[in-house]
Design an enzyme around this catalytic site. Sequence first.
Site, PDB file in Angstrom:
ATOM      1  N   ARG A   2      18.326   6.017  13.797  1.00  0.00           N
ATOM      2  CA  ARG A   2      19.059   5.064  12.964  1.00  0.00           C
ATOM      3  C   ARG A   2      19.306   3.744  13.700  1.00  0.00           C
ATOM      4  NH1 ARG A   2      24.110   7.318  10.048  1.00  0.00           N
ATOM      5  NH2 ARG A   2      22.444   8.036   8.701  1.00  0.00           N
ATOM      6  N   ARG A   6      27.744   1.566  13.147  1.00  0.00           N
ATOM      7  CA  ARG A   6      29.066   0.984  13.389  1.00  0.00           C
ATOM      8  C   ARG A   6      29.081  -0.088  14.468  1.00  0.00           C
ATOM      9  NH1 ARG A   6      32.383   6.470  13.954  1.00  0.00           N
ATOM     10  NH2 ARG A   6      30.305   7.258  14.453  1.00  0.00           N
ATOM     11  N   ARG A  15      30.871  -0.892   5.057  1.00  0.00           N
ATOM     12  CA  ARG A  15      31.511   0.425   5.055  1.00  0.00           C
ATOM     13  C   ARG A  15      32.950   0.350   4.565  1.00  0.00           C
ATOM     14  NH1 ARG A  15      31.027   5.494   9.131  1.00  0.00           N
ATOM     15  NH2 ARG A  15      32.864   6.561   8.422  1.00  0.00           N
ATOM     16  N   ASP A  52      21.506  10.363   5.253  1.00  0.00           N
ATOM     17  CA  ASP A  52      21.990  11.393   6.165  1.00  0.00           C
ATOM     18  C   ASP A  52      21.202  12.680   5.971  1.00  0.00           C
ATOM     19  OD1 ASP A  52      24.443  11.904   8.089  1.00  0.00           O
ATOM     20  OD2 ASP A  52      24.050  13.729   6.956  1.00  0.00           O
ATOM     21  N   TYR A 129      23.561  23.597  10.407  1.00  0.00           N
ATOM     22  CA  TYR A 129      24.740  23.031   9.738  1.00  0.00           C
ATOM     23  C   TYR A 129      25.217  23.934   8.601  1.00  0.00           C
ATOM     24  CZ  TYR A 129      24.287  18.667  12.320  1.00  0.00           C
ATOM     25  OH  TYR A 129      24.245  17.740  13.323  1.00  0.00           O
TER      26      TYR A 129
END
Lengths: 338, 338
Positions: A2, A6, A15, A52, A129
């Site tokens: 990515r 941030r 965001r 994501d 996950y």
Amino acid sequence: MRQAGRYLPEYQEVRRKAGGFLEMCRDPELAAEVTLQPVRRFGVDAAIIFSDILLPLQAMGMPLVFEEGRGPVLPGPLRDERRISKLKVAEPSVDLGYVGEALRLVRARLDPQVALLGFCGAPFTLACYAIEGGTSRTQVHVRRMMYHQPELFAVLMDKLADVVISHLRFQAESGADALVVFDTWAGQLARDDWRRFAAPALQRVFDETAGLRPRLLFTLDGGHVLDEQVALGPEGLAVDWRVDLPACLDRHGGRVAVQGNLDPAVLLAPPEEVARRTAALLAAVGGRPGHVLALGHGVMKETDPEAVAAFVETAREGAGASSAQPPGRRTTGARHDG
Amino acid sequence: MRQAGRYLPEYQEVRRKAGGFLEMCRDPELAAEVTLQPVRRFGVDAAIIFSDILLPLQAMGMPLVFEEGRGPVLPGPLRDERRISKLKVAEPSVDLGYVGEALRLVRARLDPQVALLGFCGAPFTLACYAIEGGTSRTQVHVRRMMYHQPELFAVLMDKLADVVISHLRFQAESGADALVVFDTWAGQLARDDWRRFAAPALQRVFDETAGLRPRLLFTLDGGHVLDEQVALGPEGLAVDWRVDLPACLDRHGGRVAVQGNLDPAVLLAPPEEVARRTAALLAAVGGRPGHVLALGHGVMKETDPEAVAAFVETAREGAGASSAQPPGRRTTGARHDG
């Protein structure tokens, strides 16, 4: 890896407006906007769609929550046959339509010379996950299912592979020029376990997307299964910063492109040091054909954008100096946890 | 790797009485007792002292807290010159006297045929905990100091190396037959950074403890710096489960003992599967000299003691069948976070 995230003030602004990470992923306009931000700021020659790896699990019916500072949480982990049998095989064009829409928006706004990458988590990583219900260093529940209920684990892996395959196809149809498969957790497995538990579903993924678009496979901590990853048939192998890049290119460069591998933590250094390290990496590679320069993982949120700029500028100078490569399409950089 | 731990009911009982993990480490009677528990239960041929790699930091003046489920916290992280200059170079015989006392108690109670191992964290790993103030996946503060204040980082590393060296000496004087240096975090560094930032202090450690006792070096995720670790001069190299063990023995077995490497997560499998995997590992090693069988990391708290028993029994049978090795001193297994 990515590129957006941030560390960019313009990302932070979007965001804030979106209200949250998932909201931003699921809004095609906002996802397209943050995908384009690093291209505008740094002039990189490939963009990776902002999304994501866990969204397909949500599309399969699993609740998904991102809490600030805690990472992803899946409150209904899959640990028995009943829950796994209830898992829906999602149809990405319907259930993940917003990813396709974001890809179309980006492709329409992006310079045709700049490649657009789609991506998906590998089945083993998604299984981790789904079974753990979030990030786990020890993967206790995954291992228990692997070793005590291998048939059930295989059923889950097959369902996940179905969705991974159709999601990659959907992204290709929606405008992705290349596809990345991220395997965040399979590198924790010893080679024999990797072969038995991670490879079969991954082989299906590469078999059933063959010829579609160039596909890159990235396995974090996967330096011990490089030969095996190449044997799966991807067009590109992305490696982390601990893999010996010249040796890897010498061994595999004739068969696959090798993408790698500046340590993203090096971008915490002063920009002139970042430039020095990037140049040293390119010098070590020595113009070996088939090399794609990238970060070995996503840009950390604490990174100074000036350091990213130093990386990209040095890469561009290096590409200009190197005769074996066209000047474009050499620097990429995405990861799922921004 | 730590053998004692929460997977053993007899350990849980001592821990309840002690009131906490640190209390147990700092009480020589209790530390000795839990050190001896796995020897009694499984008949392993080496014991590792029950302690923690962070106790030397506490001895150097850093507050240290263990919170249930959160891991270690050091509330006063070292991020500037003032704090680093105030760090005390501890005197282990005084400040860590309880470790020496526990070693003496264990040595007195242990069969003379069973080896007793002492251990210490490597300087880089201690620096990570000291600078981050706890466990950190991203090591942002460590990297900032490395890249922006390399001289300050070197000062810290030198102080840590001083204490590591004297703590290893103190443990040898107190009855340890061999010494393990655990490097939990240096494996995150690319090779060049490892050489520049982790290796110098580690070289001092091995230079200044040479001839004292056999020394093993274990670097988690350190498969990319095996040659470099051997060059530091340890008598043994411990490797994790992702390192190709026969290849490692072929390359390094003439120079160092190689300890490894069943994945501790395999001990979550049914005991018969653990036995099968252990036998397969020994068969793959094929009696190559210099191999010491162990787990690639500590025993996980979710492990069934029966699985550990299956591992030890299979190892013992394998050792009996293998002609190159004496039957004793082949299985060990410790880690600092129980």
